[in-house]
Design a protein around this motif. Structure first.
Motif, PDB file in Angstrom:
ATOM      1  N   CYS A  88       0.810  -1.221   0.000  1.00  0.00           N
ATOM      2  CA  CYS A  88       0.000   0.000   0.000  1.00  0.00           C
ATOM      3  C   CYS A  88       0.847   1.277   0.000  1.00  0.00           C
ATOM      4  CB  CYS A  88      -0.945   0.028   1.206  1.00  0.00           C
ATOM      5  SG  CYS A  88      -2.214  -1.229   1.175  1.00  0.00           S
ATOM      6  N   VAL A  89       2.165   1.175   0.235  1.00  0.00           N
ATOM      7  CA  VAL A  89       3.000   2.385   0.149  1.00  0.00           C
ATOM      8  C   VAL A  89       3.263   2.763  -1.296  1.00  0.00           C
ATOM      9  CG1 VAL A  89       4.284   2.047   2.304  1.00  0.00           C
ATOM     10  CG2 VAL A  89       5.223   1.171   0.161  1.00  0.00           C
ATOM     11  N   SER A  90       3.033   1.825  -2.196  1.00  0.00           N
ATOM     12  CA  SER A  90       3.449   2.074  -3.573  1.00  0.00           C
ATOM     13  C   SER A  90       2.273   2.394  -4.468  1.00  0.00           C
ATOM     14  CB  SER A  90       4.162   0.836  -4.129  1.00  0.00           C
ATOM     15  OG  SER A  90       4.359   0.983  -5.517  1.00  0.00           O
ATOM     16  N   GLN A  94      -1.792  -2.479  -6.185  1.00  0.00           N
ATOM     17  CA  GLN A  94      -3.211  -2.336  -6.501  1.00  0.00           C
ATOM     18  C   GLN A  94      -3.985  -1.460  -5.527  1.00  0.00           C
ATOM     19  OE1 GLN A  94      -1.684  -5.317  -5.664  1.00  0.00           O
ATOM     20  NE2 GLN A  94      -3.216  -6.906  -5.508  1.00  0.00           N
ATOM     21  N   ASP A  95      -3.455  -1.268  -4.303  1.00  0.00           N
ATOM     22  CA  ASP A  95      -4.227  -0.400  -3.402  1.00  0.00           C
ATOM     23  C   ASP A  95      -3.359   0.625  -2.694  1.00  0.00           C
ATOM     24  OD1 ASP A  95      -6.083  -3.128  -2.993  1.00  0.00           O
ATOM     25  OD2 ASP A  95      -4.030  -3.347  -2.306  1.00  0.00           O
ATOM     26  N   PHE A  96      -2.878   1.586  -3.422  1.00  0.00           N
ATOM     27  CA  PHE A  96      -2.065   2.652  -2.850  1.00  0.00           C
ATOM     28  C   PHE A  96      -2.839   3.413  -1.775  1.00  0.00           C
ATOM     29  CE2 PHE A  96      -0.807   7.240  -3.255  1.00  0.00           C
ATOM     30  CZ  PHE A  96       0.341   7.125  -2.498  1.00  0.00           C
ATOM     31  N   ARG A  97      -2.216   3.623  -0.608  1.00  0.00           N
ATOM     32  CA  ARG A  97      -2.833   4.419   0.450  1.00  0.00           C
ATOM     33  C   ARG A  97      -1.878   5.499   0.904  1.00  0.00           C
ATOM     34  NH1 ARG A  97      -7.151   1.510   3.655  1.00  0.00           N
ATOM     35  NH2 ARG A  97      -7.619  -0.185   2.229  1.00  0.00           N
ATOM     36  N   PRO A  98      -2.203   6.732   0.593  1.00  0.00           N
ATOM     37  CA  PRO A  98      -1.301   7.826   0.955  1.00  0.00           C
ATOM     38  C   PRO A  98      -0.932   7.812   2.444  1.00  0.00           C
ATOM     39  CG  PRO A  98      -3.042   8.619  -0.464  1.00  0.00           C
ATOM     40  CD  PRO A  98      -3.380   7.202  -0.141  1.00  0.00           C
ATOM     41  N   ASP A  99      -1.824   7.365   3.312  1.00  0.00           N
ATOM     42  CA  ASP A  99      -1.503   7.317   4.743  1.00  0.00           C
ATOM     43  C   ASP A  99      -0.298   6.429   5.038  1.00  0.00           C
ATOM     44  OD1 ASP A  99      -3.298   9.057   5.896  1.00  0.00           O
ATOM     45  OD2 ASP A  99      -4.916   7.576   5.892  1.00  0.00           O
ATOM     46  N   TYR A 100      -0.055   5.465   4.154  1.00  0.00           N
ATOM     47  CA  TYR A 100       1.092   4.597   4.373  1.00  0.00           C
ATOM     48  C   TYR A 100       2.417   5.355   4.276  1.00  0.00           C
ATOM     49  CZ  TYR A 100      -0.431  -0.153   5.244  1.00  0.00           C
ATOM     50  OH  TYR A 100      -0.904  -1.286   5.848  1.00  0.00           O
ATOM     51  N   VAL A 131       7.204  -2.646  -7.016  1.00  0.00           N
ATOM     52  CA  VAL A 131       6.545  -2.480  -5.727  1.00  0.00           C
ATOM     53  C   VAL A 131       7.504  -2.839  -4.595  1.00  0.00           C
ATOM     54  CG1 VAL A 131       4.685  -3.332  -4.258  1.00  0.00           C
ATOM     55  CG2 VAL A 131       4.237  -2.822  -6.650  1.00  0.00           C
ATOM     56  N   ARG A 132       8.265  -3.912  -4.782  1.00  0.00           N
ATOM     57  CA  ARG A 132       9.229  -4.296  -3.737  1.00  0.00           C
ATOM     58  C   ARG A 132      10.262  -3.192  -3.519  1.00  0.00           C
ATOM     59  NH1 ARG A 132      10.395 -10.617  -5.308  1.00  0.00           N
ATOM     60  NH2 ARG A 132       8.195 -11.131  -5.516  1.00  0.00           N
ATOM     61  N   ASP A 133      10.744  -2.622  -4.615  1.00  0.00           N
ATOM     62  CA  ASP A 133      11.719  -1.531  -4.475  1.00  0.00           C
ATOM     63  C   ASP A 133      11.108  -0.367  -3.716  1.00  0.00           C
ATOM     64  OD1 ASP A 133      13.593  -2.961  -5.763  1.00  0.00           O
ATOM     65  OD2 ASP A 133      13.323  -1.979  -7.718  1.00  0.00           O
ATOM     66  N   ASP A 134       9.872  -0.043  -4.061  1.00  0.00           N
ATOM     67  CA  ASP A 134       9.182   1.044  -3.364  1.00  0.00           C
ATOM     68  C   ASP A 134       9.076   0.763  -1.873  1.00  0.00           C
ATOM     69  OD1 ASP A 134       8.810   2.754  -5.404  1.00  0.00           O
ATOM     70  OD2 ASP A 134       6.618   2.583  -5.506  1.00  0.00           O
ATOM     71  N   ILE A 135       8.737  -0.471  -1.534  1.00  0.00           N
ATOM     72  CA  ILE A 135       8.581  -0.806  -0.116  1.00  0.00           C
ATOM     73  C   ILE A 135       9.910  -0.591   0.614  1.00  0.00           C
ATOM     74  CG2 ILE A 135       8.170  -2.696   1.520  1.00  0.00           C
ATOM     75  CD1 ILE A 135       6.201  -3.870  -0.506  1.00  0.00           C
ATOM     76  N   ARG A 136      11.012  -1.106   0.043  1.00  0.00           N
ATOM     77  CA  ARG A 136      12.319  -0.928   0.684  1.00  0.00           C
ATOM     78  C   ARG A 136      12.644   0.540   0.847  1.00  0.00           C
ATOM     79  NH1 ARG A 136      13.845  -4.700  -3.178  1.00  0.00           N
ATOM     80  NH2 ARG A 136      13.996  -6.811  -2.345  1.00  0.00           N
ATOM     81  N   LYS A 137      12.398   1.315  -0.221  1.00  0.00           N
ATOM     82  CA  LYS A 137      12.795   2.720  -0.229  1.00  0.00           C
ATOM     83  C   LYS A 137      11.887   3.554   0.671  1.00  0.00           C
ATOM     84  CE  LYS A 137      13.977   3.288  -4.548  1.00  0.00           C
ATOM     85  NZ  LYS A 137      13.286   3.501  -5.795  1.00  0.00           N
ATOM     86  N   ILE A 138      10.578   3.431   0.464  1.00  0.00           N
ATOM     87  CA  ILE A 138       9.655   4.343   1.148  1.00  0.00           C
ATOM     88  C   ILE A 138       9.566   4.025   2.643  1.00  0.00           C
ATOM     89  CG2 ILE A 138       7.272   5.203   1.202  1.00  0.00           C
ATOM     90  CD1 ILE A 138       7.162   4.612  -1.818  1.00  0.00           C
ATOM     91  N   ALA A 165      -2.683   8.793 -13.999  1.00  0.00           N
ATOM     92  CA  ALA A 165      -2.405   8.235 -15.322  1.00  0.00           C
ATOM     93  C   ALA A 165      -1.356   7.136 -15.229  1.00  0.00           C
ATOM     94  CB  ALA A 165      -1.940   9.340 -16.269  1.00  0.00           C
ATOM     95  N   SER A 166      -0.353   7.327 -14.362  1.00  0.00           N
ATOM     96  CA  SER A 166       0.672   6.282 -14.336  1.00  0.00           C
ATOM     97  C   SER A 166       0.182   5.041 -13.603  1.00  0.00           C
ATOM     98  CB  SER A 166       1.995   6.808 -13.758  1.00  0.00           C
ATOM     99  OG  SER A 166       1.788   7.292 -12.476  1.00  0.00           O
ATOM    100  N   VAL A 167      -0.721   5.226 -12.641  1.00  0.00           N
ATOM    101  CA  VAL A 167      -1.320   4.059 -12.001  1.00  0.00           C
ATOM    102  C   VAL A 167      -2.087   3.250 -13.039  1.00  0.00           C
ATOM    103  CG1 VAL A 167      -3.125   3.304 -10.420  1.00  0.00           C
ATOM    104  CG2 VAL A 167      -1.465   5.001  -9.678  1.00  0.00           C
ATOM    105  N   ARG A 168      -2.847   3.968 -13.862  1.00  0.00           N
ATOM    106  CA  ARG A 168      -3.634   3.295 -14.897  1.00  0.00           C
ATOM    107  C   ARG A 168      -2.707   2.528 -15.840  1.00  0.00           C
ATOM    108  NH1 ARG A 168      -8.422   6.872 -16.166  1.00  0.00           N
ATOM    109  NH2 ARG A 168      -8.828   6.080 -14.087  1.00  0.00           N
TER     110      ARG A 168
END
Ligand code: ADP
Ligand code: ZN
Length: 603
Positions: free
Chosen positions: A140-142, A146-152, A179-186, A358-361
Motif C-alpha cells: 500500500c506504500v506504492s 493495486q491499493d495505494f494508500r497515501p496514509d502509508y 513495488v518491492r523496491d518502493d517498499i524498501r525505499k519508502i 495516469a501512471s497508475v492506470r
C-alpha cells in the motif's frame, strides 16, 4: 520461553511453515525484513512470535479494520494481551486503549495508518519501548500496487520520530519488483532480509478454458462437481445476478454475493455458503476477504480478472485444507474489453494528482497484459504464476491444463487481415459483436446497412465464436485496441504491420490430446470417515454456538483444520488435546472441556 515454546503454547502449532522461522529469527535478532508471502501462508505468526520474544511493544500497521479486529480477538483468545486503535473506536475507548498501552498492558497494538500522525499516539509511543513495527499489506506504500494508500507514506516518519529505531518488518503478497523496491525505499528498510515463500500450492489444478458458450460450459462444470463446494467469480454485479439466476433455474443450489446487496443478505448468503448449506456461491471480488472456509473444492472465474495478483488470491481460496482442488478460468474474447473498461473507468483516487492517476492506470494496463498472457499462453500455467511472483521453477508441472493438453499455435494472418480491413471499412465505429457479424455475413437487421462492405461475409465459414477469438488474438497482440469509453475496435500503429508489413498473427488452438485430464474426486470431509465427519459436524455446531455467544467469527475459536485434526486424533483428556494442531494452552483451558465432552459422547 523460546520461539518453539511460543509457537506451541500460544498458537498450538508444532512446527513453523517454510519461511516463517527465518523471518522470526531475523526480526528477533534485530534485522529488518521484507517478506513476500501469499495470503494464507501465515504472516501473522511471523511478527507475533518475535513480539512475544522481545521486551517492549510491537506496533502492527494494518489497513483493514475488520481484519484488525479479528486478529486482536484471536490473540486475546490465545492469551496474548493486544488491542487495536482505529476509527471504529469511540473517543473514550480510544483514550482508554492508549492509556493502557502507556501502562505497558499490551504486547501487540494494531493501528490504522492514519493514526500514526496523531500527536497523542506519538506521545505514547515515545514514552514506551516500541521494539518492532510490522507493516501488513506493505504494498500500500506504492502507487504501482493495486491499493495505494497515501496514509502509508506516514509510516517512515513515524518510525524516525521514535527515540530508538525499532526493527521493521514489511509483509506483502504483491510481486512486482517495482513495488518491492518502493517498499524498501519508502519504508526506509535497513538492508532487509528478503524472504519469498511458498507461492506454490501443489494441491491446486489450474486450467484455462475458452468455451464458445460460457453459460453452457459453466453449467456442465458445476454438474460434474455436484455436491462439492465452489466459488464462481464474476467481473460485475450484473453478471453475478445473471449467472446465479441461470444456475438456480437449472436446479443448482447457489447463492450470490456482491456489494450491491444489503448487509443482511450478504451476511445470510455468506453464512449459508460457509456452513455448507449452499454448496455454490456466485460473487464479485468483494467476496472472500477474511473468510476462512477450508473445504472449497473449486474456484471458477467466469470472467478474467484484471491481474495475476487478484487471480491468484481468488483462485487460492480453493483447497485451503490441502485436498486436491481446481482453479478454472473461463476465458472469452470479451474479457479483455471488459477488463480494460473497468480499468479505464475506475473511480479516480482523490489523493492522487492527475499525472499519478495516469501512471497508475498505465501500470494496471501492463499488469492486465500479464493476465492476458496467462489466459492465452501455451506454457505451463503454474510456472507462469510462480515466475510472476519471483519464484524459480521448472517448465512442466503436470497439473495444469497446458501441461496435460497440447496446444499448437495456428497462423491466422490471412483471417486477421480480413478483420482489420473490416474495422477500417466501417470507419472504426463498431465493437466486437457487430464486426463479427459483418464478417460472418449475418442477415441480422442491425447490420443491413453494412452489407456492402467489401469484407461482408469474408469469414462466413467460421462460427461467430471463432471470429471473436481471432479478434481477441489481435487485441492481445496489440494489432487492434478497444480502449475508448465504449468498447469500439480501432486500429493501432501495428495494424499496418499485418496488412502491409508482413507481420504474422498467431492464435492458440487445441492440438492432439496428450492425456485425458483426470480430476481426483475430493472434499475435505471425504478425507474423514463417515463417522468422523459426523463428529466434525457436531464440533462445528459447538463452535458455532461459542462463536455466537462470544460474538466473534467461528474460525477465531478454532479453524476448520483444527476441528478436522481433532476428529482424527479424538483426544481423551486435557493433555492429549494439546496435540491437536491449533490448540494452544490458553484455548485448551478455555474450550477444552466442552470439545472433549462432544468427542467423549461420540466415541
Ligand atoms: P496471512 O496473514 O498470511 O493471510 P494468517 O496469518 O492469517 O495468514 O494464517 C493463515 C492460517 O494459517 C491461519 O489459520 C493460521 O493459524 C495458520 N497457520 C499459520 N502458521 C501456521 C503453522 N506454523 N502451522 C499451522 N498453521 C499455521
Ligand atoms: Zn503445468
Amino acid at each position: 520461553m523460546d520461539k518453539y515454546g511460543i509457537l506451541k503454547t500460544y498458537f498450538g502449532y508444532d512446527t513453523f511453515r517454510p519461511g516463517q522461522e527465518q523471518i522470526v529469527d531475523a526480526l528477533a535478532s534485530g534485522r529488518d525484513v521484507l517478506a513476500v508471502m501469499p495470503t494464507g501462508a501465515g504472516k501473522s505468526i511471523c511478527y507475533q512470535t518475535p513480539a512475544l520474544l522481545s521486551d517492549g511493544i510491537t506496533v502492527v500497521v494494518s489497513p483493514l479494520i475488520s481484519l484488525m479486529k479479528d486478529q486482536v480477538a484471536s490473540l486475546i483468545k490465545s492469551g496474548v494481551p493486544a488491542a487495536y486503535l482505529n476509527s471504529s473506536l469511540t473517543y473514550e475507548q480510544y483514550m482508554l486503549a492508549l492509556s493502557r498501552m502507556q501502562a505497558g498492558r499490551y504486547k501487540i497494538v494494531y493501528v490504522a495508518p492514519e493514526r500514526l500522525s496523531s500527536p497523542r499516539f506519538l506521545e505514547v509511543c515515545r514514552s514506551v519501548s516500541v521494539c518492532i513495527v510490522a507493516v501488513d499489506e506493505a504494498h500500500c506504500v506504492s502507487q504501482w500496487g493495486q491499493d495505494f494508500r497515501p496514509d502509508y507514506l506516514k509510516i517512515a516518519d513515524f518510525i524516525h520520530s521514535l527515540p530508538r529505531r525499532p526493527v521493521v518488518g514489511a509483509f506483502t503478497a504483491t510481486a512486482t519488483d517495482r513495488v518491492r523496491d518502493d517498499i524498501r525505499k519508502i519504508l526506509d528498510l535497513d538492508s532487509p532480509v528478503t524472504v519469498t515463500t511458498g507461492f506454490d500450492r501443489p494441491n491446486l489444478f489450474f486450467s484455462v478454458l475458452t468455451p464458445e458458450k460460457k453459460t453452457e460450459k459453466l453449467l456442465s462444470l458445476i454438474r460434474e462437481r455436484r455436491g462439492r463446494s465452489g466459488i464462481i467469480y464474476c467481473a460485475t454485479r450484473r453478471s453475478v445476478e445473471d449467472v446465479c439466476e441461470m444456475l438456480l433455474r437449472a436446479g443448482v443450489p447457489a447463492t450470490r454475493y456482491h456489494a450491491g446487496l444489503t448487509a443482511e443478505e450478504r451476511q445470510k448468503n455468506q453464512d449459508s455458503f460457509v456452513s455448507d448449506l449452499t454448496p455454490v456461491i456466485v460473487a464479485t471480488n468483494a467476496f472472500g476477504m477474511g473468510i476462512d472456509k477450508s473445504n472449497v473444492s473449486f474456484v471458477i472465474h467466469y470472467n478474467m480478472p484484471k491481474n495475476i495478483e487478484s487471480y491468484y488470491q481468488e483462485a487460492g481460496r480453493a483447497g485451503r485444507d490441502g485436498e486436491p482442488a481446481e482453479c478454472i478460468l473461463l476465458y472469452g474474447p470479451h474479457d479483455i474489453i471488459t477488463a480494460k473498461f473497468l480499468i479505464n473507468n475506475s473511480e479516480p483516487n482523490p489523493d492522487l494528482s492527475e499525472e499519478e492517476q495516469a501512471s497508475v492506470r498505465q501500470s494496471e494496463l501492463s499488469r492486465l497484459e500479464d493476465m492476458i498472457r496467462y489466459a492465452t499462453g501455451t506454457g505451463c500455467l503454474r510456472a507462469f504464476i510462480l515466475r510472476y511472483f519471483g519464484e524459480a521453477t521448472g517448465d512442466f508441472c503436470g497439473a495444469c491444463s497446458n501441461c496435460l493438453e497440447s496446444y499448437e499455435s495456428e497462423d491466422i494472418t490471412e483471417d486477421a487481415k480480413c478483420v482489420l480491413r473490416c474495422v477500417a471499412e466501417t470507419q472504426q465505429r463498431y465493437g466486437m459483436s457487430l464486426i463479427s457479424e459483418v464478417l460472418k455475413g449475418s442477415s441480422s437487421e442491425r447490420i443491413s446497412r453494412l452489407d456492402r462492405a467489401g469484407s461482408f461475409g469474408a469469414l462466413r465459414t467460421y462460427t461467430l465464436a471463432k471470429i471473436k477469438n481471432i479478434i481477441s488474438a489481435l487485441l492481445t497482440d496489440g494489432f487492434l485496441t478497444a480502449d475508448g469509453e465504449y468498447p469500439v475496435l480501432t486500429l493501432t500503429e501495428r495494424s499496418a504491420d499485418v496488412l502491409y508489413g508482413g507481420a504474422h498473427v498467431k492464435m492458440k488452438v487445441l492440438g492432439k490430446k496428450k492425456k485425458e485430464p483426470e480430476m481426483k474426486k475430493t472434499s475435505s470431509s471425504q478425507a474423514l470417515t463417515g463417522e468422523d465427519s459426523e463428529l466434525l459436524t457436531e464440533l462445528k455446531r459447538l463452535r458455532a454456538r461459542l462463536a455466537r455467544e462470544e460474538n466473534v467469527p467461528a474460525y477465531i475459536i478454532f479453524t476448520d483444520a483444527t476441528l478436522t485434526d481433532m476428529c482424527r486424533k479424538k483426544p481423551r483428556d486435557m493433555t492429549e488435546i494439546l496435540r491437536v494442531t491449533g490448540v494452544g494452552e490458553r484455548k485448551r483451558d478455555k474450550y477444552g472441556m466442552q470439545f472433549l465432552g462432544v468427542i467423549e459422547k461420540f466415541v
